[in-house]
Design a protein around this motif. Structure first.
Motif, PDB file in Angstrom:
ATOM      1  N   ASN A  53       0.829  -1.195   0.000  1.00 34.74           N
ATOM      2  CA  ASN A  53       0.000   0.000   0.000  1.00 34.74           C
ATOM      3  C   ASN A  53       0.868   1.251   0.000  1.00 34.74           C
ATOM      4  O   ASN A  53       1.999   1.245   0.491  1.00 34.74           O
ATOM      5  CB  ASN A  53      -0.913   0.016   1.231  1.00 34.74           C
ATOM      6  CG  ASN A  53      -1.951  -1.089   1.186  1.00 34.74           C
ATOM      7  OD1 ASN A  53      -2.316  -1.561   0.115  1.00 34.74           O
ATOM      8  ND2 ASN A  53      -2.424  -1.506   2.348  1.00 34.74           N
ATOM      9  N   ALA A  54       0.305   2.330  -0.509  1.00 37.16           N
ATOM     10  CA  ALA A  54       1.031   3.602  -0.526  1.00 37.16           C
ATOM     11  C   ALA A  54       1.092   4.186   0.879  1.00 37.16           C
ATOM     12  O   ALA A  54       0.077   4.278   1.568  1.00 37.16           O
ATOM     13  CB  ALA A  54       0.354   4.574  -1.475  1.00 37.16           C
ATOM     14  N   VAL A  55       2.283   4.580   1.286  1.00 36.77           N
ATOM     15  CA  VAL A  55       2.474   5.274   2.565  1.00 36.77           C
ATOM     16  C   VAL A  55       2.376   6.778   2.355  1.00 36.77           C
ATOM     17  O   VAL A  55       1.754   7.495   3.132  1.00 36.77           O
ATOM     18  CB  VAL A  55       3.828   4.899   3.192  1.00 36.77           C
ATOM     19  CG1 VAL A  55       4.073   5.686   4.475  1.00 36.77           C
ATOM     20  CG2 VAL A  55       3.884   3.401   3.466  1.00 36.77           C
ATOM     21  N   THR A  56       3.006   7.270   1.294  1.00 38.05           N
ATOM     22  CA  THR A  56       2.918   8.683   0.936  1.00 38.05           C
ATOM     23  C   THR A  56       2.612   8.792  -0.549  1.00 38.05           C
ATOM     24  O   THR A  56       3.026   7.936  -1.347  1.00 38.05           O
ATOM     25  CB  THR A  56       4.222   9.448   1.248  1.00 38.05           C
ATOM     26  OG1 THR A  56       5.308   8.846   0.524  1.00 38.05           O
ATOM     27  CG2 THR A  56       4.519   9.419   2.735  1.00 38.05           C
ATOM     28  N   THR A  57       1.891   9.836  -0.910  1.00 39.30           N
ATOM     29  CA  THR A  57       1.505  10.055  -2.303  1.00 39.30           C
ATOM     30  C   THR A  57       1.580  11.536  -2.635  1.00 39.30           C
ATOM     31  O   THR A  57       1.641  12.382  -1.737  1.00 39.30           O
ATOM     32  CB  THR A  57       0.068   9.583  -2.571  1.00 39.30           C
ATOM     33  OG1 THR A  57      -0.836  10.345  -1.749  1.00 39.30           O
ATOM     34  CG2 THR A  57      -0.104   8.104  -2.268  1.00 39.30           C
ATOM     35  N   ARG A  58       1.552  11.819  -3.905  1.00 43.93           N
ATOM     36  CA  ARG A  58       1.395  13.202  -4.350  1.00 43.93           C
ATOM     37  C   ARG A  58       0.511  13.212  -5.585  1.00 43.93           C
ATOM     38  O   ARG A  58       0.555  12.290  -6.402  1.00 43.93           O
ATOM     39  CB  ARG A  58       2.735  13.859  -4.655  1.00 43.93           C
ATOM     40  CG  ARG A  58       3.406  13.388  -5.917  1.00 43.93           C
ATOM     41  CD  ARG A  58       4.631  14.224  -6.286  1.00 43.93           C
ATOM     42  NE  ARG A  58       5.104  13.864  -7.624  1.00 43.93           N
ATOM     43  CZ  ARG A  58       4.671  14.444  -8.740  1.00 43.93           C
ATOM     44  NH1 ARG A  58       3.761  15.414  -8.687  1.00 43.93           N
ATOM     45  NH2 ARG A  58       5.136  14.054  -9.914  1.00 43.93           N
ATOM     46  N   ARG A  59      -0.289  14.235  -5.683  1.00 43.90           N
ATOM     47  CA  ARG A  59      -1.177  14.376  -6.835  1.00 43.90           C
ATOM     48  C   ARG A  59      -0.414  14.989  -7.991  1.00 43.90           C
ATOM     49  O   ARG A  59       0.294  15.984  -7.835  1.00 43.90           O
ATOM     50  CB  ARG A  59      -2.371  15.240  -6.456  1.00 43.90           C
ATOM     51  CG  ARG A  59      -3.326  15.511  -7.610  1.00 43.90           C
ATOM     52  CD  ARG A  59      -4.545  16.272  -7.126  1.00 43.90           C
ATOM     53  NE  ARG A  59      -5.301  16.814  -8.236  1.00 43.90           N
ATOM     54  CZ  ARG A  59      -6.621  16.792  -8.330  1.00 43.90           C
ATOM     55  NH1 ARG A  59      -7.320  16.244  -7.353  1.00 43.90           N
ATOM     56  NH2 ARG A  59      -7.241  17.310  -9.359  1.00 43.90           N
ATOM     57  N   ALA A  60      -0.533  14.382  -9.163  1.00 41.25           N
ATOM     58  CA  ALA A  60       0.121  14.908 -10.345  1.00 41.25           C
ATOM     59  C   ALA A  60      -0.491  16.248 -10.739  1.00 41.25           C
ATOM     60  O   ALA A  60      -1.696  16.474 -10.572  1.00 41.25           O
ATOM     61  CB  ALA A  60       0.010  13.920 -11.493  1.00 41.25           C
ATOM     62  N   GLU A  61       0.342  17.127 -11.238  1.00 39.03           N
ATOM     63  CA  GLU A  61      -0.142  18.410 -11.727  1.00 39.03           C
ATOM     64  C   GLU A  61      -0.902  18.204 -13.039  1.00 39.03           C
ATOM     65  O   GLU A  61      -0.752  17.189 -13.720  1.00 39.03           O
ATOM     66  CB  GLU A  61       1.029  19.367 -11.960  1.00 39.03           C
ATOM     67  CG  GLU A  61       1.840  19.670 -10.711  1.00 39.03           C
ATOM     68  CD  GLU A  61       1.056  20.476  -9.678  1.00 39.03           C
ATOM     69  OE1 GLU A  61       0.097  21.168 -10.075  1.00 39.03           O
ATOM     70  OE2 GLU A  61       1.389  20.387  -8.489  1.00 39.03           O
ATOM     71  N   ALA A  62      -1.730  19.171 -13.386  1.00 39.92           N
ATOM     72  CA  ALA A  62      -2.460  19.113 -14.645  1.00 39.92           C
ATOM     73  C   ALA A  62      -1.468  18.971 -15.792  1.00 39.92           C
ATOM     74  O   ALA A  62      -0.483  19.705 -15.878  1.00 39.92           O
ATOM     75  CB  ALA A  62      -3.306  20.364 -14.815  1.00 39.92           C
ATOM     76  N   GLY A  63      -1.688  17.992 -16.650  1.00 39.70           N
ATOM     77  CA  GLY A  63      -0.820  17.765 -17.786  1.00 39.70           C
ATOM     78  C   GLY A  63       0.334  16.825 -17.517  1.00 39.70           C
ATOM     79  O   GLY A  63       1.034  16.418 -18.445  1.00 39.70           O
ATOM     80  N   GLU A  64       0.558  16.454 -16.255  1.00 42.01           N
ATOM     81  CA  GLU A  64       1.637  15.549 -15.895  1.00 42.01           C
ATOM     82  C   GLU A  64       1.139  14.093 -15.943  1.00 42.01           C
ATOM     83  O   GLU A  64      -0.004  13.815 -15.617  1.00 42.01           O
ATOM     84  CB  GLU A  64       2.127  15.871 -14.483  1.00 42.01           C
ATOM     85  CG  GLU A  64       3.299  15.035 -14.015  1.00 42.01           C
ATOM     86  CD  GLU A  64       3.682  15.326 -12.572  1.00 42.01           C
ATOM     87  OE1 GLU A  64       4.599  14.664 -12.070  1.00 42.01           O
ATOM     88  OE2 GLU A  64       3.048  16.211 -11.950  1.00 42.01           O
TER      89      GLU A  64
END
Length: 314
Positions: free
Chosen positions: A221-232
């Motif tokens: 499972n993911a412990v940390t995540t980040r949301r991709a920027e628009a277009g990424e």
């Protein structure tokens, strides 16, 4: 109509994520789980039978009637096929956020998922089942390197094992119902797809989340995540949308994608429900709630708070 929501599996990662979002919107929410939650969990939880119990759906229906629930959000993988098959039994005034029975059954079994996506031309890791290979070494040779062994029906990182030649496994004593996949070494993503138009006519969309740390290092499972920027990571989002369409899934869908060493993304598995990282994509819940008249619900306010949407147009 103001929704009163039931979230199943409220003690799990996906259930907790949805319950927290509903509470932040001021939406009444009741949870279910197979165990009682500790005090301070933040949501009232009613114990219900596990998905393996024939009375599970009946228990949920009784609770829905008793509590005046009009929206059910399932988050437990094992219960999805049953709820998809019996959703009409909850009545016309209750919406169960689950896809059609056939597509949900395909997504519930990782082997069937891989077969369907491969047939549709959606890239997946090379795969098989243990009986296809004489032993772990033969599987590694056939699939081109380290392999992943995991249950065909499971969720998260449960029962997942990476075999790279340095560890031993008794190939002939493996549990039933396993799938063998080529290990994909690159960056892992958890794109979240809203697979069909919402009742207010919103178009399908996908939000890409990168898993920056995994519970078991290279899997889990993911412990940390980040949301991709628009277009990424547009290729990842487009692939996730293609997978959802190929399976025929509707509503919120959680997809696991990894990149090969050359950067090519492939689909690892598909979950026909909200995932544990849905807080990174509040517009999925917005789409579900959009058909209800919510005095305190304003999708634009969430759009502002999370920055630009990372929708992928396909």
């Amino acid at each position: 109509m103001r929704p009163r929501v039931l979230v199943t599996g409220a003690g799990g990662p996906a259930g907790r994520a949805i319950a927290a979002q509903l509470k932040s919107r001021g939406v009444p929410v009741l949870g279910t789980d197979i165990r009682e939650l500790p005090a301070g969990a933040g949501v009232t939880v009613v114990p219900v039978p596990p998905a393996s119990d024939p009375d599970m759906v009946s228990a949920l229906r009784r609770l829905v009637v008793q509590e005046g629930i009009n929206l059910v959000i399932p988050t437990v993988s094992e219960e999805l096929p049953q709820l998809a098959g019996y959703r009409a039994a909850f009545g016309t005034d209750v919406r169960v956020i689950i896809g059609d029975p056939g597509p949900v059954a395909l997504a519930n079994d990782k082997l069937f998922t891989a077969w369907q996506l491969q047939t549709a031309g959606v890239p997946v890791p090379r795969f098989g089942v243990p009986r296809d290979f004489a032993n772990a070494g033969a599987a590694m040779a056939a699939l081109g390197g380290p392999i992943v062994l995991k249950p065909r029906v499971s969720r998260g990182g449960r029962g997942v094992m990476v075999i790279d030649g340095s560890n031993q496994v008794d190939w002939h004593r493996l549990p039933e119902g396993q799938i063998v996949q080529e290990f994909i070494p690159g960056t892992e993503y958890g794109p979240m797809v809203f697979g069909t138009p919402a009742h207010n006519g919103a178009a399908p969309f996908v939000v890409v989340v990168e898993k920056t740390e995994l519970a078991q290092g290279i899997v889990g499972n993911a412990v940390t995540t980040r949301r991709a920027e628009a277009g990424e990571a547009m290729d990842v989002g487009n692939l996730a949308m293609a997978a959802v369409r190929s399976l025929g899934l509707t509503g919120p869908v959680d997809v696991d994608v990894r990149r090969r060493a050359d950067g090519t993304p492939v689909v690892l598995e598909v979950n026909a429900r909200f995932g544990a990282n849905s807080g990174r994509a509040p517009e999925l819940l917005d789409a579900v709630l959009a058909s209800f008249a919510l005095p305190s619900f304003n999708p634009a306010s969430f759009r502002h708070s999370t920055g630009a949407y990372a929708h992928v147009l396909v």
